[in-house]
Every structure is written in C-alpha cells, then in structure tokens.
Design a protein around this motif. Structure first.
Motif, PDB file in Angstrom:
ATOM      1  N   ASN A 284      20.587 -38.696  62.972  1.00 14.01           N
ATOM      2  CA  ASN A 284      19.264 -38.774  62.353  1.00 14.01           C
ATOM      3  C   ASN A 284      19.278 -38.393  60.872  1.00 14.01           C
ATOM      4  OD1 ASN A 284      18.313 -39.540  64.809  1.00 14.01           O
ATOM      5  ND2 ASN A 284      17.046 -37.736  65.190  1.00 14.01           N
ATOM      6  N   ALA A 285      20.467 -38.322  60.290  1.00 15.05           N
ATOM      7  CA  ALA A 285      20.544 -38.085  58.840  1.00 15.05           C
ATOM      8  C   ALA A 285      19.805 -39.197  58.109  1.00 15.05           C
ATOM      9  CB  ALA A 285      22.003 -38.037  58.404  1.00 15.05           C
ATOM     10  N   GLU A 286      19.071 -38.832  57.075  1.00  9.41           N
ATOM     11  CA  GLU A 286      18.262 -39.819  56.361  1.00  9.41           C
ATOM     12  C   GLU A 286      19.118 -40.812  55.583  1.00  9.41           C
ATOM     13  OE1 GLU A 286      15.726 -36.030  56.586  1.00  9.41           O
ATOM     14  OE2 GLU A 286      17.838 -36.587  56.420  1.00  9.41           O
ATOM     15  N   GLU A 287      20.277 -40.387  55.139  1.00  6.58           N
ATOM     16  CA  GLU A 287      21.190 -41.270  54.420  1.00  6.58           C
ATOM     17  C   GLU A 287      22.597 -41.036  54.948  1.00  6.58           C
ATOM     18  OE1 GLU A 287      20.854 -41.207  50.131  1.00  6.58           O
ATOM     19  OE2 GLU A 287      18.735 -40.616  50.238  1.00  6.58           O
ATOM     20  N   HIS A 288      23.432 -42.074  54.861  1.00  3.43           N
ATOM     21  CA  HIS A 288      24.799 -41.993  55.386  1.00  3.43           C
ATOM     22  C   HIS A 288      25.781 -42.343  54.272  1.00  3.43           C
ATOM     23  CE1 HIS A 288      23.593 -41.411  59.580  1.00  3.43           C
ATOM     24  NE2 HIS A 288      22.567 -42.194  59.278  1.00  3.43           N
ATOM     25  N   SER A 296      21.605 -40.548  47.487  1.00  2.00           N
ATOM     26  CA  SER A 296      20.684 -40.409  46.365  1.00  2.00           C
ATOM     27  C   SER A 296      20.700 -38.970  45.861  1.00  2.00           C
ATOM     28  CB  SER A 296      19.269 -40.780  46.789  1.00  2.00           C
ATOM     29  OG  SER A 296      18.772 -39.834  47.725  1.00  2.00           O
ATOM     30  N   ASP A 297      20.315 -38.784  44.614  1.00  2.00           N
ATOM     31  CA  ASP A 297      20.264 -37.439  44.042  1.00  2.00           C
ATOM     32  C   ASP A 297      19.305 -36.544  44.829  1.00  2.00           C
ATOM     33  OD1 ASP A 297      22.027 -38.301  42.144  1.00  2.00           O
ATOM     34  OD2 ASP A 297      20.613 -38.203  40.453  1.00  2.00           O
ATOM     35  N   ALA A 298      18.176 -37.107  45.259  1.00  2.00           N
ATOM     36  CA  ALA A 298      17.181 -36.312  45.991  1.00  2.00           C
ATOM     37  C   ALA A 298      17.755 -35.814  47.312  1.00  2.00           C
ATOM     38  CB  ALA A 298      15.924 -37.141  46.233  1.00  2.00           C
ATOM     39  N   TYR A 299      18.471 -36.689  48.019  1.00  2.00           N
ATOM     40  CA  TYR A 299      19.038 -36.275  49.300  1.00  2.00           C
ATOM     41  C   TYR A 299      20.206 -35.316  49.090  1.00  2.00           C
ATOM     42  CZ  TYR A 299      20.232 -36.640  54.243  1.00  2.00           C
ATOM     43  OH  TYR A 299      20.463 -36.358  55.574  1.00  2.00           O
ATOM     44  N   ALA A 300      20.977 -35.547  48.045  1.00  2.00           N
ATOM     45  CA  ALA A 300      22.071 -34.631  47.737  1.00  2.00           C
ATOM     46  C   ALA A 300      21.537 -33.224  47.490  1.00  2.00           C
ATOM     47  CB  ALA A 300      22.853 -35.133  46.524  1.00  2.00           C
ATOM     48  N   ARG A 301      20.433 -33.118  46.762  1.00  2.00           N
ATOM     49  CA  ARG A 301      19.853 -31.794  46.500  1.00  2.00           C
ATOM     50  C   ARG A 301      19.352 -31.159  47.797  1.00  2.00           C
ATOM     51  NH1 ARG A 301      18.410 -33.686  41.218  1.00  2.00           N
ATOM     52  NH2 ARG A 301      19.367 -32.277  39.682  1.00  2.00           N
ATOM     53  N   ARG A 302      18.803 -31.957  48.682  1.00  2.58           N
ATOM     54  CA  ARG A 302      18.324 -31.410  49.950  1.00  2.58           C
ATOM     55  C   ARG A 302      19.481 -30.849  50.774  1.00  2.58           C
ATOM     56  NH1 ARG A 302      14.881 -35.440  53.522  1.00  2.58           N
ATOM     57  NH2 ARG A 302      13.708 -35.397  51.572  1.00  2.58           N
ATOM     58  N   LEU A 303      20.585 -31.582  50.824  1.00  3.44           N
ATOM     59  CA  LEU A 303      21.735 -31.132  51.598  1.00  3.44           C
ATOM     60  C   LEU A 303      22.401 -29.925  50.946  1.00  3.44           C
ATOM     61  CD1 LEU A 303      23.332 -34.576  52.543  1.00  3.44           C
ATOM     62  CD2 LEU A 303      22.034 -33.044  54.043  1.00  3.44           C
ATOM     63  N   ARG A 304      22.512 -29.933  49.631  1.00  3.38           N
ATOM     64  CA  ARG A 304      23.105 -28.794  48.936  1.00  3.38           C
ATOM     65  C   ARG A 304      22.226 -27.551  49.103  1.00  3.38           C
ATOM     66  NH1 ARG A 304      27.214 -30.111  45.165  1.00  3.38           N
ATOM     67  NH2 ARG A 304      26.550 -28.513  43.667  1.00  3.38           N
ATOM     68  N   HIS A 305      20.923 -27.734  49.040  1.00  2.02           N
ATOM     69  CA  HIS A 305      19.982 -26.648  49.300  1.00  2.02           C
ATOM     70  C   HIS A 305      20.240 -26.054  50.687  1.00  2.02           C
ATOM     71  CE1 HIS A 305      15.430 -25.408  49.589  1.00  2.02           C
ATOM     72  NE2 HIS A 305      16.242 -24.350  49.550  1.00  2.02           N
TER      73      HIS A 305
END
Length: 490
Positions: A284-288, A296-305
C-alpha cells in the motif's frame, strides 16, 4: 643462603603479582551490547543538527563515536553472522539472512565457540539476551508466519533469553508491528511502510524491549558476577513506525532530501537496487521506487520523516536503559556498545533499502564507551569494521582473543581517537564485492558476457558516490582490486 627478611619480601612480591594477574570475577567489566536494525549514521553526533537523538549523542560524548564504521554485508542475518563470529564471508551462504541458521543453529557443538557471546560465557560471564541480536527477532528459529519454536538460533551462546511480544503474539509479528496488535503478516502486506499512532512508547514492541531491559538490569546486578546483556531494537527497520510524539519532533517540510537521488553516473546497472524489500513488503505504499526512477520529493520527505521519527523513538528507548544502568551504579564498570547492523538508503542513488555495495548500505552507527578509556568526547575518523568488535570486546575484558579472527582490536582508538588500526573495510553482496579505503571505494561485479564490471568512487571529491570513475582510472582500479578479499561464488 637468603635472609628471612629477603625471603619474606620475595613471597610478598609473588603474592602481589598473583593478585594482579588473577582478576576477580566481580572486577571484570560488564557488557551492555545494543544492536539497532538498519541504523545508518543518522544521529546528531554525526553532524546532523536536525536529528533529535540526545541520548545517543550523550553516549557518544562520553565514549568514542566511529565515523567510518562499515559492516560486512548489507542485510541483517548475514551482517550479524559476520559480526558475531569475527569472520569475513567466504561463500554465498554467508550472505543470506539464514547464515546463522545454516552455519550455527543446526550445527553440532564444536570445540570453538559459536560466537563471541559464547566465548564470554565460557570465560565466566552470565549471558542474557533480549530481542534481535542474531537474525531472529526473539532468538528462536521459525518463519515470519509460523508459531514460535523452541529451537534457539544460537544454541550455545545464551544463559537466558527474554522477549515480550505484547499484543503481537510472536517475535516476527512484533518485528513487523503496527499499533493495536496488527502486523505486516496479519494484513497480508497490504500496509504502508510507515505509521504514527497516539500510543505510549510501549504501544510498539521496542518500548516493551526497553522496559524489559530496565527490569533485567536489576536482576543481573543481584547476581554479583560479570554479565553480558544483549538488547536488540527493531526500529528504524521497515515499517518506519513510531508513536506520534516522535514524529512531532520534526517539521517535515524542513527536512533535507538525499544529496544524490539519481543512480551514479557511468555506473553499471549491476550495482543498483530496485528497492525490492520496500516494494514487495509494503503493497500500500503510495509510490514504488526503482533504479533510475526516484520517488517524488514530497513522498521522499514523508518517508525520511518516518525514518527519523523511528530513530528518535529508539534513541529514547536506549536512553531509558542507559539511565537505569547509571541509577544502579553499573555504568562505571560496564562497556556500552551501540551497533547498527548496516546502513540504509533513504532515496540515495534512487534506492529505498540496503541491498547494495555503496557507503549508504554498508556504513552504520558504532559507539563504544569503555571504563578507563581515555578518548572521551572524540570522533574516530579511521576505517573500522563489524568484524573488529569480537577482538575488541575480548581485549577490553581481559579475555583471550581466538587466533582465527579476521577482525582487529580497536582498543587503541578508544584511548586515542586519531589512531588508525587498518587501511580498508570489506563488503560483500550477491552481485559483487567491494573495498573501502579512506580515499576510495572500489566495487567489482562478476564477469557477465565478457570482463568484470567495476565501480570506483573518489571520496576526496565525491563523498556521496555520485560519479563512477573506474573507466578513466584503470591503474587505481588495479591497485585497489589487489585489496579485495577472496570469495567463492560456488
């Protein structure tokens, strides 16, 4: 003929000599060995001022922080097998998460100790384990979706094993835990790779592990004999789950992205990783992500957070254990060692995972605080490896070092952080081998349709391994290739 006075003086000197050479059990240092899954050098003490890791930073200030510590294999079970035995991998089976099961769990008892923990047991230490020290989440051999067995993964090493799986029933379900007793297994992998829940620290398994460790320290103190206590924490391994209060420590929009988000220029595709652990385990990851296809930068920040929050959560759990060690007045005679079993790519080189031969995969956290060591509040820049922990702990404890080990004693660096005890670190994965010096990293991949493939990075100019310069530097490739360790692909 000797005078009576001289003879009595001689006997006194002999007695003093025997006393100094025969250290009572109670004077041997205790050992608190803390392993943390997937902990790259992501701490404030590594120069990352946005990280909230006060307890580990304080420990680094009291001991020695190793800036260039490299594990041997970028996966949990194999890295731990190499660290526990003090040996480099020599065959494909040593690169598997089942390395310990195949090489130790099902083997007959031999004359040599199965691990350095067993060696300490044989030398008068009481041995207690909590959580993931070997590959298994709780020290027993069984599959992710199976019931707990009674077969120990390290059959000779432990006097006792403890684990509290809480609402998750088994160690492996606890390892992949979500709040309210759910797990990756119970949800058939239909989960996101992160979660924040309004729960106390014990609302996730690592909080239960810290609580158990605090309780058992008092028990070990009462035994009045030297102890080795291993405490293994799960986070920040996927899923990046932690109580919400640790997420609230960070402002997501201000968090930095990976400095290099694309695959390195000129590098063979054999070196890359398609983030299979991430993509196949969290449907169920939003991006693969994939090689050469960053999220995307937005998803990368979410995962790094999420990863940073999980690190802060573990920092707090380790802080609880260290505070109890001090409250019990055990800290003055206890070696404390915090070890990350390998690194992790947080979008670096377009990878979300660890199964590669880059610095991000192989470099991990290492902090050692030893009684009597002179180098306090120092950062050691020299190259060190996980195989070095076995001989180092033996030397610090006054225990004989087996002569078959590949590791090097790091004690000189604890007394003088500027010292260097080795020139290179060695890494191994199924697609190749690597050697890392202070200036360069060389990767070599097996021959495929012709000659072997190489990757070469100059860390004096390219600390993030962004550009492969192997084709333009054949002499340097040849020089470093001579340092690669022998490895059989058969």
């Amino acid at each position: 003929m000797k005078s009576p006075l001289r003879f009595l003086l001689f006997l006194s000197l002999v007695s003093l000599s025997l006393i100094s050479c025969s250290k009572p059990k109670s004077q041997k240092p205790n050992i608190l060995f803390i392993s943390v899954d997937d902990l790259r050098p992501q701490l404030g003490s590594y120069g990352l001022d946005y990280m909230k890791t006060p307890h580990l930073d304080d420990l680094a200030g009291e001991g020695t922080l190793f800036k260039n510590h490299f594990t041997q294999v970028p996966t949990c079970g194999a890295s731990r097998y190499s660290m526990l035995t003090g040996l480099y991998p020599t065959k494909p089976g040593h690169l598997s998460n089942n390395a310990i099961v195949n090489e130790i769990s099902n083997a007959r008892e031999a004359g040599a100790p199965e691990t350095f923990i067993h060696h300490f047991k044989n030398n008068g230490y009481y041995i207690a384990g909590i959580g993931k020290i070997s590959h298994s989440a709780d020290g027993y051999v069984y599959g992710y979706n199976e019931a707990v067995s009674n077969q120990r993964e390290l059959p000779q090493s432990w006097d006792t094993l403890y684990f509290n799986s809480g609402a998750w029933d088994t160690g492996w379900k606890a390892f992949f835990a979500y709040a309210d007793g759910e797990s990756r297994q119970s949800q058939n992998k239909k989960v996101k790779p992160y979660q924040h829940a309004q729960v106390e620290d014990t609302g996730y398994p690592d909080g239960l592990t810290a609580k158990l460790a605090v309780e058992k320290l008092s028990v070990l103190k009462e035994r009045k004999e030297p102890f080795f206590m291993g405490v293994g924490f799960f986070k920040p391994h996927l899923p990046f789950n932690a109580p919400k209060k640790y997420w609230d420590m960070y402002e997501k929009e201000n968090l930095p992205l990976a400095p290099v988000i694309n695959a390195p220029e000129n590098l063979t595709r054999a070196a890359l990783n398609n983030s299979n652990e991430f993509n196949h385990g969290y449907l169920n990851a939003e991006e693969h992500p994939a090689a050469n296809n960053p999220v995307s930068d937005a998803y990368a920040r979410r995962l790094r957070h999420a990863y940073f929050a999980a690190v802060s959560y573990i920092d707090a759990q380790i802080g609880m254990v260290l505070n109890e060690l001090k409250r019990l007045d055990l800290d003055k005679n206890t070696i404390v060692l915090v070890w990350g079993d390998h690194g992790w790519h947080l979008g670096d080189q377009s990878i979300w995972g660890k199964h590669a031969l880059f610095d991000r995969s192989l470099k991990s956290t290492l902090i050692i605080k030893a009684p009597g060591a002179q180098a306090t509040n120092k950062t050691a820049e020299g190259i060190v490896e996980s195989v070095d922990l076995y001989p180092t702990l033996c030397e610090l404890s006054g225990i004989a070092v087996p002569n078959n080990l590949d590791g090097t004693n790091l004690e000189p660096m604890l007394n003088d952080a500027s010292k260097e005890v080795k020139k290179a670190a060695h890494g191994f994965w199924h697609n190749g081998t690597t050697v890392r010096t202070k200036e360069y990293r060389l990767m070599r991949f097996p021959k495929q349709k012709g000659s072997a493939k190489y990757g070469l990075f100059d860390h004096r100019k390219d600390s993030y391994e962004a550009v492969d310069i192997s084709k333009s530097n054949p002499e340097k490739v040849k020089e470093l290739e001579a340092l690669l360790k022998d490895f059989s692909n058969n």
